[in-house]
Design a protein around this motif. Structure first.
Motif, PDB file in Angstrom:
ATOM      1  N   LYS A 127      -6.962  -6.710 -27.677  1.00  0.00           N
ATOM      2  CA  LYS A 127      -7.830  -5.795 -27.185  1.00  0.00           C
ATOM      3  C   LYS A 127      -9.068  -6.402 -26.883  1.00  0.00           C
ATOM      4  O   LYS A 127      -9.649  -7.234 -27.598  1.00  0.00           O
ATOM      5  CB  LYS A 127      -8.065  -4.586 -28.156  1.00  0.00           C
ATOM      6  CG  LYS A 127      -8.752  -3.539 -27.336  1.00  0.00           C
ATOM      7  CD  LYS A 127      -8.940  -2.045 -27.986  1.00  0.00           C
ATOM      8  CE  LYS A 127      -9.803  -1.158 -27.388  1.00  0.00           C
ATOM      9  NZ  LYS A 127      -9.852   0.081 -28.291  1.00  0.00           N
ATOM     10  N   VAL A 128      -9.602  -6.116 -25.500  1.00  0.00           N
ATOM     11  CA  VAL A 128     -11.178  -6.697 -25.043  1.00  0.00           C
ATOM     12  C   VAL A 128     -12.161  -5.826 -25.480  1.00  0.00           C
ATOM     13  O   VAL A 128     -11.904  -4.746 -25.191  1.00  0.00           O
ATOM     14  CB  VAL A 128     -10.699  -6.922 -23.547  1.00  0.00           C
ATOM     15  CG1 VAL A 128     -12.361  -7.667 -23.216  1.00  0.00           C
ATOM     16  CG2 VAL A 128      -9.971  -8.075 -23.110  1.00  0.00           C
ATOM     17  N   LYS A 129     -12.849  -6.257 -26.235  1.00  0.00           N
ATOM     18  CA  LYS A 129     -13.894  -5.405 -26.657  1.00  0.00           C
ATOM     19  C   LYS A 129     -15.206  -5.514 -25.653  1.00  0.00           C
ATOM     20  O   LYS A 129     -15.673  -6.487 -25.292  1.00  0.00           O
ATOM     21  CB  LYS A 129     -14.757  -5.880 -28.013  1.00  0.00           C
ATOM     22  CG  LYS A 129     -13.642  -5.605 -29.154  1.00  0.00           C
ATOM     23  CD  LYS A 129     -14.539  -6.347 -30.484  1.00  0.00           C
ATOM     24  CE  LYS A 129     -13.515  -5.965 -31.627  1.00  0.00           C
ATOM     25  NZ  LYS A 129     -13.995  -6.618 -33.006  1.00  0.00           N
ATOM     26  N   LEU A 130     -15.426  -4.337 -24.814  1.00  0.00           N
ATOM     27  CA  LEU A 130     -16.341  -4.090 -23.894  1.00  0.00           C
ATOM     28  C   LEU A 130     -17.833  -4.514 -24.392  1.00  0.00           C
ATOM     29  O   LEU A 130     -18.059  -4.062 -25.334  1.00  0.00           O
ATOM     30  CB  LEU A 130     -16.193  -2.864 -23.182  1.00  0.00           C
ATOM     31  CG  LEU A 130     -14.737  -2.545 -22.567  1.00  0.00           C
ATOM     32  CD1 LEU A 130     -15.117  -1.127 -22.067  1.00  0.00           C
ATOM     33  CD2 LEU A 130     -14.608  -3.372 -21.431  1.00  0.00           C
ATOM     34  N   ALA A 131     -18.502  -5.469 -23.614  1.00  0.00           N
ATOM     35  CA  ALA A 131     -19.659  -5.712 -24.194  1.00  0.00           C
ATOM     36  C   ALA A 131     -20.841  -4.817 -23.681  1.00  0.00           C
ATOM     37  O   ALA A 131     -21.850  -4.592 -24.304  1.00  0.00           O
ATOM     38  CB  ALA A 131     -20.386  -7.070 -23.421  1.00  0.00           C
ATOM     39  N   ALA A 132     -20.653  -3.840 -22.818  1.00  0.00           N
ATOM     40  CA  ALA A 132     -21.394  -2.925 -22.211  1.00  0.00           C
ATOM     41  C   ALA A 132     -20.534  -1.190 -22.411  1.00  0.00           C
ATOM     42  O   ALA A 132     -19.293  -1.463 -22.175  1.00  0.00           O
ATOM     43  CB  ALA A 132     -21.814  -3.154 -20.862  1.00  0.00           C
ATOM     44  N   SER A 133     -21.424  -0.363 -23.095  1.00  0.00           N
ATOM     45  CA  SER A 133     -20.931   0.803 -23.462  1.00  0.00           C
ATOM     46  C   SER A 133     -20.332   1.421 -22.052  1.00  0.00           C
ATOM     47  O   SER A 133     -21.137   1.581 -21.016  1.00  0.00           O
ATOM     48  CB  SER A 133     -21.698   1.574 -23.929  1.00  0.00           C
ATOM     49  OG  SER A 133     -21.461   3.141 -24.241  1.00  0.00           O
ATOM     50  N   PRO A 134     -19.171   2.055 -21.710  1.00  0.00           N
ATOM     51  CA  PRO A 134     -18.583   2.676 -20.839  1.00  0.00           C
ATOM     52  C   PRO A 134     -19.669   3.912 -20.223  1.00  0.00           C
ATOM     53  O   PRO A 134     -19.827   4.361 -19.161  1.00  0.00           O
ATOM     54  CB  PRO A 134     -17.281   3.378 -21.247  1.00  0.00           C
ATOM     55  CG  PRO A 134     -16.764   2.299 -22.465  1.00  0.00           C
ATOM     56  CD  PRO A 134     -18.127   2.074 -23.104  1.00  0.00           C
ATOM     57  N   SER A 135     -20.327   4.667 -21.454  1.00  0.00           N
ATOM     58  CA  SER A 135     -21.431   5.764 -20.996  1.00  0.00           C
ATOM     59  C   SER A 135     -22.532   5.052 -20.279  1.00  0.00           C
ATOM     60  O   SER A 135     -22.971   5.713 -19.440  1.00  0.00           O
ATOM     61  CB  SER A 135     -21.724   6.326 -22.317  1.00  0.00           C
ATOM     62  OG  SER A 135     -22.385   5.360 -23.374  1.00  0.00           O
ATOM     63  N   GLU A 136     -22.927   3.732 -20.305  1.00  0.00           N
ATOM     64  CA  GLU A 136     -23.823   3.215 -19.882  1.00  0.00           C
ATOM     65  C   GLU A 136     -23.518   2.425 -18.491  1.00  0.00           C
ATOM     66  O   GLU A 136     -24.349   2.673 -17.531  1.00  0.00           O
ATOM     67  CB  GLU A 136     -24.537   2.202 -20.574  1.00  0.00           C
ATOM     68  CG  GLU A 136     -25.078   2.688 -21.770  1.00  0.00           C
ATOM     69  CD  GLU A 136     -25.523   1.501 -22.763  1.00  0.00           C
ATOM     70  OE1 GLU A 136     -25.765   0.314 -22.437  1.00  0.00           O
ATOM     71  OE2 GLU A 136     -26.250   1.785 -23.968  1.00  0.00           O
TER      72      GLU A 136
END
Length: 301
Positions: free
Chosen positions: A278-287
């Motif tokens: 799984k790729v951990k997103l560096a930026a929050s999807p809410s942002e």
């Protein structure tokens, strides 16, 4: 023909000042031309959902170097919020739907026939059950001439059971399964996916994949979101770049590619995997609602 809204007018002027046609903008944003035209005309009813109205406006604004947040705040009265588009559409079609639902009600003749159908069904089931019981009784009453006499076991002699007869024996099914699991585990341990590095375009995060020969991408969709997968030449390599829905899965074998670019319209509604990691997103999807995940491939670390 719809009149351009103030927001649509400003976006269109910015596009023309850049020298972009709608076709050019479609290639840049990967948003269908009809949605771009609808944004300029303020015709939000054809959008796939109210969420995409704001998301597509933000992508349009970023493509023509306008501040998306400033535009949405300035013209917030023109942009539908929450479920405005859906509720309006539902109210418009509510009465015709009610009429159609009445037309789909079962006829009186069919309702009169229902009890007879139920009785017939029970009779058929009863016949089948009786036949099965009869067959079992007939089988039990027929002597088996080929049946061997029971084997007597000397209770004084302990009998040991070798439960592990075939386990870990070369060539056995259990050993082959263990070998495959060990090989898969070793490959996963060798693989390394770097931490994401944010880019200044407010939408892109770069990763580097090393220590493996495989390069398989999988996107598991949990809600409505735009998904597109391109190679280093910006050529679409997924089946299609479009809006996907919950439980959809987009899979791409990118072996031989130098990099892939995964475009997510609603990053919170998708999970990205590289070779099952799984790729951990560096930026929050809410942002960052809309995100580009770029994975650069290198077999050597």
């Amino acid at each position: 023909m719809l009149q351009l809204t103030e927001l649509g007018t400003r976006l269109k002027e910015a596009r023309l000042s850049k020298g972009y046609s709608l076709d050019d903008l479609q290639e840049i944003t990967k948003i269908q031309k009809r949605y771009l035209s609808a944004i300029e005309e303020g015709n939000y009813s054809i959008m796939p959902g109210t969420f995409y109205v704001r998301a597509f406006i933000k992508q349009y604004a970023e493509a023509v170097d306008l501040s998306a947040d400033e535009l949405l705040e300035t013209y917030k009265s023109e942009v539908p919020a929450n479920k405005t588009v859906e509720s309006t559409t539902t109210a418009t079609i509510q009465q015709p739907q009610s009429r159609r639902s009445l037309s789909k009600m079962p006829s009186k003749g069919f309702m009169d026939l229902m009890p007879k159908l139920v009785v017939a069904l029970f009779i058929i089931i009863a016949i089948v059950v009786i036949w099965i019981l009869f067959q079992k009784k007939a089988d039990n009453s027929t002597p088996d001439v080929n049946k061997e006499p029971p084997v007597t076991v000397d209770t004084k002699t302990p009998v040991t059971k070798n439960d592990n007869k075939d386990k870990d024996v070369p060539g056995s099914k259990d050993q082959d399964k263990n070998d495959k699991e060990v090989t898969k585990k070793e490959k996963k341990q060798q693989q390394k996916l770097s931490k994401g590095t944010l880019v200044n375009d407010n939408a892109t995060t770069n990763y580097t994949l090393t220590g493996t020969e495989e390069f398989k991408i999988r996107v598991e969709v949990t809600g409505d979101t735009w998904v597109g997968v391109q190679d280093e030449n910006r050529t679409e390599i997924s089946d299609k770049a479009d809006v996907y829905h919950a439980k959809d899965v987009v899979e791409v074998d990118a072996k031989g590619k130098q990099s892939v670019r995964i475009r997510l319209g609603a990053a919170a509604n998708a999970k990205v995997f590289v070779n099952d990691e799984k790729v951990k997103l560096a930026a929050s999807p809410s942002e960052r609602t809309t995100q580009n995940i770029v994975i650069n491939f290198s077999e050597k670390e």
